[in-house]
Design a protein around this motif. Sequence first.
Motif, PDB file in Angstrom:
ATOM      1  N   ALA A 156      99.159  60.170 -16.990  1.00  0.00           N
ATOM      2  CA  ALA A 156      98.665  60.454 -15.989  1.00  0.00           C
ATOM      3  C   ALA A 156      96.721  60.298 -16.440  1.00  0.00           C
ATOM      4  N   ARG A 157      96.847  60.966 -17.652  1.00  0.00           N
ATOM      5  CA  ARG A 157      95.380  61.229 -18.456  1.00  0.00           C
ATOM      6  C   ARG A 157      95.474  60.190 -19.632  1.00  0.00           C
ATOM      7  N   THR A 158      95.690  58.783 -19.180  1.00  0.00           N
ATOM      8  CA  THR A 158      95.685  58.010 -20.261  1.00  0.00           C
ATOM      9  C   THR A 158      94.028  57.392 -20.073  1.00  0.00           C
ATOM     10  N   PRO A 159      92.874  56.713 -20.238  1.00  0.00           N
ATOM     11  CA  PRO A 159      92.146  55.559 -19.844  1.00  0.00           C
ATOM     12  C   PRO A 159      92.129  54.446 -19.559  1.00  0.00           C
ATOM     13  N   ILE A 160      94.015  54.176 -19.542  1.00  0.00           N
ATOM     14  CA  ILE A 160      93.925  52.625 -19.813  1.00  0.00           C
ATOM     15  C   ILE A 160      95.505  53.065 -18.898  1.00  0.00           C
ATOM     16  N   PRO A 161      95.875  51.890 -17.870  1.00  0.00           N
ATOM     17  CA  PRO A 161      97.105  51.493 -17.117  1.00  0.00           C
ATOM     18  C   PRO A 161      98.299  51.872 -17.787  1.00  0.00           C
ATOM     19  N   VAL A 162      99.044  52.405 -17.392  1.00  0.00           N
ATOM     20  CA  VAL A 162     100.084  52.924 -18.409  1.00  0.00           C
ATOM     21  C   VAL A 162     101.177  52.654 -16.786  1.00  0.00           C
ATOM     22  N   GLY A 163     102.333  51.736 -17.301  1.00  0.00           N
ATOM     23  CA  GLY A 163     103.249  51.287 -15.972  1.00  0.00           C
ATOM     24  C   GLY A 163     104.227  52.268 -16.606  1.00  0.00           C
ATOM     25  N   LEU A 164     105.283  52.668 -15.405  1.00  0.00           N
ATOM     26  CA  LEU A 164     106.480  54.149 -16.208  1.00  0.00           C
ATOM     27  C   LEU A 164     107.709  53.095 -15.442  1.00  0.00           C
ATOM     28  N   ASP A 165     109.388  52.766 -16.421  1.00  0.00           N
ATOM     29  CA  ASP A 165     110.051  52.026 -15.782  1.00  0.00           C
ATOM     30  C   ASP A 165     110.709  52.950 -16.219  1.00  0.00           C
ATOM     31  N   VAL A 166     111.631  53.746 -15.021  1.00  0.00           N
ATOM     32  CA  VAL A 166     112.582  55.271 -15.354  1.00  0.00           C
ATOM     33  C   VAL A 166     113.937  54.617 -14.991  1.00  0.00           C
ATOM     34  N   ARG A 167     114.755  54.062 -15.381  1.00  0.00           N
ATOM     35  CA  ARG A 167     116.657  53.255 -15.171  1.00  0.00           C
ATOM     36  C   ARG A 167     117.430  54.633 -15.545  1.00  0.00           C
ATOM     37  N   LEU A 168     117.196  55.374 -14.688  1.00  0.00           N
ATOM     38  CA  LEU A 168     118.137  56.912 -15.476  1.00  0.00           C
ATOM     39  C   LEU A 168     119.142  57.221 -14.275  1.00  0.00           C
ATOM     40  N   PRO A 169     121.085  57.227 -14.310  1.00  0.00           N
ATOM     41  CA  PRO A 169     120.846  58.408 -13.375  1.00  0.00           C
ATOM     42  C   PRO A 169     120.889  59.249 -12.684  1.00  0.00           C
ATOM     43  N   ASP A 170     120.637  59.357 -11.246  1.00  0.00           N
ATOM     44  CA  ASP A 170     120.668  60.139 -10.542  1.00  0.00           C
ATOM     45  C   ASP A 170     121.895  61.359 -10.925  1.00  0.00           C
ATOM     46  N   GLY A 171     120.986  62.900 -11.281  1.00  0.00           N
ATOM     47  CA  GLY A 171     121.908  63.889 -12.032  1.00  0.00           C
ATOM     48  C   GLY A 171     122.224  63.722 -12.993  1.00  0.00           C
ATOM     49  N   LEU A 172     121.565  62.673 -14.787  1.00  0.00           N
ATOM     50  CA  LEU A 172     121.805  62.978 -15.767  1.00  0.00           C
ATOM     51  C   LEU A 172     121.167  64.007 -15.794  1.00  0.00           C
ATOM     52  N   GLU A 173     121.631  64.720 -17.199  1.00  0.00           N
ATOM     53  CA  GLU A 173     120.624  66.451 -17.488  1.00  0.00           C
ATOM     54  C   GLU A 173     120.956  65.721 -18.896  1.00  0.00           C
ATOM     55  N   LEU A 174     119.287  65.703 -18.877  1.00  0.00           N
ATOM     56  CA  LEU A 174     119.278  65.480 -20.556  1.00  0.00           C
ATOM     57  C   LEU A 174     118.838  67.591 -20.943  1.00  0.00           C
ATOM     58  N   ALA A 175     119.358  67.324 -22.220  1.00  0.00           N
ATOM     59  CA  ALA A 175     119.016  68.591 -23.230  1.00  0.00           C
ATOM     60  C   ALA A 175     117.512  69.564 -23.499  1.00  0.00           C
ATOM     61  N   THR A 176     117.464  70.389 -23.411  1.00  0.00           N
ATOM     62  CA  THR A 176     116.057  70.428 -23.588  1.00  0.00           C
ATOM     63  C   THR A 176     115.168  69.945 -24.868  1.00  0.00           C
TER      64      THR A 176
END
Length: 126
Positions: free
Chosen positions: A1-21
């Motif tokens: 959101a803070r970059t001066p150019i457009p950045v597309g975001l494609d997140v394909r992670l299953p609901d409920g997946l918890e990644l280590a901090t």
Amino acid sequence: ARTPIPVGLDVRLPDGLELATEIQRNVYFTVSELLTNTTKHAGAAAAGVYLGLVVDASGLWYLTVSVTDDGRGGARPQEGHGIEGLMGRMRALDGELTVSSPEGGPTEATARIPLGSLNGVPTARA
């Protein structure tokens, strides 16, 4: 959101997946740094970020994170500089960061971080 150019975001992670901090923190920092490099050095008009899961033939799952841009290319790891440091971050997670950046572009940096065996996750073969 803070970059001066457009950045597309494609997140394909299953609901409920918890990644280590530690994984979350390092992925956030790596994506942020790669987007900063794109803004400062690539001359790019746009960038994209992808997050997804793949599983290898042995059943080991990996988080895959890619940052791409349509800039001039030529990004190279150099000792003591940004990309080399990001590679070290990924090695600390037993992962890797690869960079493809031919002269003239585009640039793609892809991190692959092992997550182990994940039960109940939809199959996405590597």
